[in-house]
Design an enzyme around this catalytic site. Structure first.
Site, PDB file in Angstrom:
ATOM      1  N   GLY A  95      27.073  44.125  21.560  1.00  0.00           N
ATOM      2  CA  GLY A  95      27.587  42.755  22.295  1.00  0.00           C
ATOM      3  C   GLY A  95      27.348  43.556  23.870  1.00  0.00           C
ATOM      4  O   GLY A  95      29.327  44.539  23.187  1.00  0.00           O
TER       5      GLY A  95
ATOM      6  N   GLN B  25      32.495  41.699  31.015  1.00  0.00           N
ATOM      7  CA  GLN B  25      33.111  43.138  30.630  1.00  0.00           C
ATOM      8  C   GLN B  25      32.349  44.377  31.554  1.00  0.00           C
ATOM      9  O   GLN B  25      32.695  45.261  32.132  1.00  0.00           O
ATOM     10  CB  GLN B  25      32.412  43.473  29.718  1.00  0.00           C
ATOM     11  CG  GLN B  25      33.537  43.161  28.067  1.00  0.00           C
ATOM     12  CD  GLN B  25      32.822  43.600  27.364  1.00  0.00           C
ATOM     13  OE1 GLN B  25      32.022  42.493  26.321  1.00  0.00           O
ATOM     14  NE2 GLN B  25      33.612  44.521  26.421  1.00  0.00           N
TER      15      GLN B  25
ATOM     16  N   CYS C 246      35.929  47.437  20.493  1.00  0.00           N
ATOM     17  CA  CYS C 246      35.223  46.358  22.075  1.00  0.00           C
ATOM     18  C   CYS C 246      34.697  48.087  23.217  1.00  0.00           C
ATOM     19  O   CYS C 246      35.805  48.350  22.704  1.00  0.00           O
ATOM     20  CB  CYS C 246      36.761  45.949  22.138  1.00  0.00           C
ATOM     21  SG  CYS C 246      36.300  45.281  23.768  1.00  0.00           S
ATOM     22  N   LEU C 247      33.861  47.756  23.663  1.00  0.00           N
ATOM     23  CA  LEU C 247      33.581  48.930  24.647  1.00  0.00           C
ATOM     24  C   LEU C 247      34.780  48.381  25.233  1.00  0.00           C
ATOM     25  O   LEU C 247      34.741  49.654  26.611  1.00  0.00           O
ATOM     26  CB  LEU C 247      32.288  48.900  24.600  1.00  0.00           C
ATOM     27  CG  LEU C 247      31.029  48.541  24.793  1.00  0.00           C
ATOM     28  CD1 LEU C 247      29.837  47.703  25.073  1.00  0.00           C
ATOM     29  CD2 LEU C 247      30.930  50.092  23.770  1.00  0.00           C
TER      30      LEU C 247
ATOM     31  N   HIS D 228      33.280  37.444  18.518  1.00  0.00           N
ATOM     32  CA  HIS D 228      33.513  38.176  19.619  1.00  0.00           C
ATOM     33  C   HIS D 228      33.708  38.072  20.618  1.00  0.00           C
ATOM     34  O   HIS D 228      34.006  38.266  21.530  1.00  0.00           O
ATOM     35  CB  HIS D 228      33.175  39.374  19.124  1.00  0.00           C
ATOM     36  CG  HIS D 228      33.583  41.086  19.695  1.00  0.00           C
ATOM     37  ND1 HIS D 228      34.714  41.518  19.380  1.00  0.00           N
ATOM     38  CD2 HIS D 228      34.195  40.927  21.643  1.00  0.00           C
ATOM     39  CE1 HIS D 228      35.458  42.907  19.929  1.00  0.00           C
ATOM     40  NE2 HIS D 228      34.604  42.085  21.105  1.00  0.00           N
ATOM     41  N   GLU D 229      32.381  38.337  21.923  1.00  0.00           N
ATOM     42  CA  GLU D 229      31.441  37.932  22.359  1.00  0.00           C
ATOM     43  C   GLU D 229      31.925  36.547  23.608  1.00  0.00           C
ATOM     44  O   GLU D 229      32.441  37.023  25.014  1.00  0.00           O
ATOM     45  CB  GLU D 229      30.117  37.853  22.778  1.00  0.00           C
ATOM     46  CG  GLU D 229      29.480  39.511  22.608  1.00  0.00           C
ATOM     47  CD  GLU D 229      30.600  40.857  22.666  1.00  0.00           C
ATOM     48  OE1 GLU D 229      31.210  40.869  23.768  1.00  0.00           O
ATOM     49  OE2 GLU D 229      30.631  41.902  21.972  1.00  0.00           O
TER      50      GLU D 229
ATOM     51  N   HIS E 195      35.534  36.909  24.429  1.00  0.00           N
ATOM     52  CA  HIS E 195      35.684  37.403  25.926  1.00  0.00           C
ATOM     53  C   HIS E 195      35.515  36.591  27.283  1.00  0.00           C
ATOM     54  O   HIS E 195      35.373  36.301  28.702  1.00  0.00           O
ATOM     55  CB  HIS E 195      34.284  38.266  26.034  1.00  0.00           C
ATOM     56  CG  HIS E 195      35.060  39.521  25.918  1.00  0.00           C
ATOM     57  ND1 HIS E 195      35.959  40.672  26.282  1.00  0.00           N
ATOM     58  CD2 HIS E 195      34.291  40.184  24.758  1.00  0.00           C
ATOM     59  CE1 HIS E 195      35.967  41.278  25.220  1.00  0.00           C
ATOM     60  NE2 HIS E 195      34.889  42.362  24.815  1.00  0.00           N
TER      61      HIS E 195
HETATM   62 ZN   LIG Z   1      34.902  43.008  23.035  1.00  0.00          ZN
END
Ligand SMILES: [Zn+2]
Length: 183
Positions: free
Chosen positions: A60, A65, A108-109, A150-151, A154
């Site tokens: 995701g 990001q 998380c990336l 989660h996304e 963001h």
């Molecule tokens: Zn994330």
């Protein structure tokens, strides 16, 4: 969110892998703006996000990001060896939460190699615009429900570490702040 096992997918052409925004970059705390129309520029952004996510590799990714503060996120929960199943959510909105919760170990990336268990509602209903420009409503549970929450966080400048204890969160932020200064 990152994917634990390495996955390499040739999803398409003309896509660009973008640099990821990493903690403690203040951009991650910015609230993303709604998208007004689904045009070719937006679809290119979606493709670049998917390419960046597959390369990471992740399951995701939100626009912010890669430094784009717009309300768009991409998800692909296909496992290694399965056909890619990219999903694009534009202006996603959670319209219903279940009372029942579920716990997943999240990562998380933008916070590489840090994982922690987070409890979130187990089932959610999400209204969003698809890449076809039309409104869709999906009911999600399991990993999709966690990943979507989660996304969507963001898009509101919220990170998964905001859902863990303050002590743990401060330790992670300190570690990443130190690492960023060391560069
Ligand atoms: Zn994330």
């Amino acid at each position: 969110m990152p994917v634990p096992s390495l996955k390499k997918i040739g999803y398409g052409e003309r896509m660009t892998i973008k640099p990821l925004i990493i903690l403690p970059d203040p951009l991650l705390r910015q609230v993303s703006a709604p998208i007004e129309r689904v045009d070719s520029e937006l679809l290119t952004l979606a493709d670049d996000m998917l390419e960046t996510m597959y390369d990471a590799p992740g399951i995701g990714l939100a626009g912010i990001q890669i430094g784009v503060p717009r309300r768009i996120l991409v998800i692909d929960l296909a496992r290694e060896g399965e056909e890619p199943a990219p999903q694009v959510f534009i202006n996603p909105e959670i319209v219903k939460f279940s009372e029942e919760g579920s716990v997943y170990e999240e990562g998380c990336l933008s916070i590489p190699e840090y994982y922690a268990e987070v409890e979130r509602p187990a089932t959610i209903t999400v209204r969003h615009i698809g890449r076809d420009g039309k409104e869709h409503v999906v009911e999600a549970d399991g990993l999709l429900a966690t990943c979507l929450q989660h996304e969507i966080d963001h898009l509101n400048g919220v990170l998964f570490i905001d859902h863990i204890s303050r002590l743990k969160r401060e330790m992670v932020i300190k570690k990443f702040t130190k690492a960023a200064k060391g560069k």
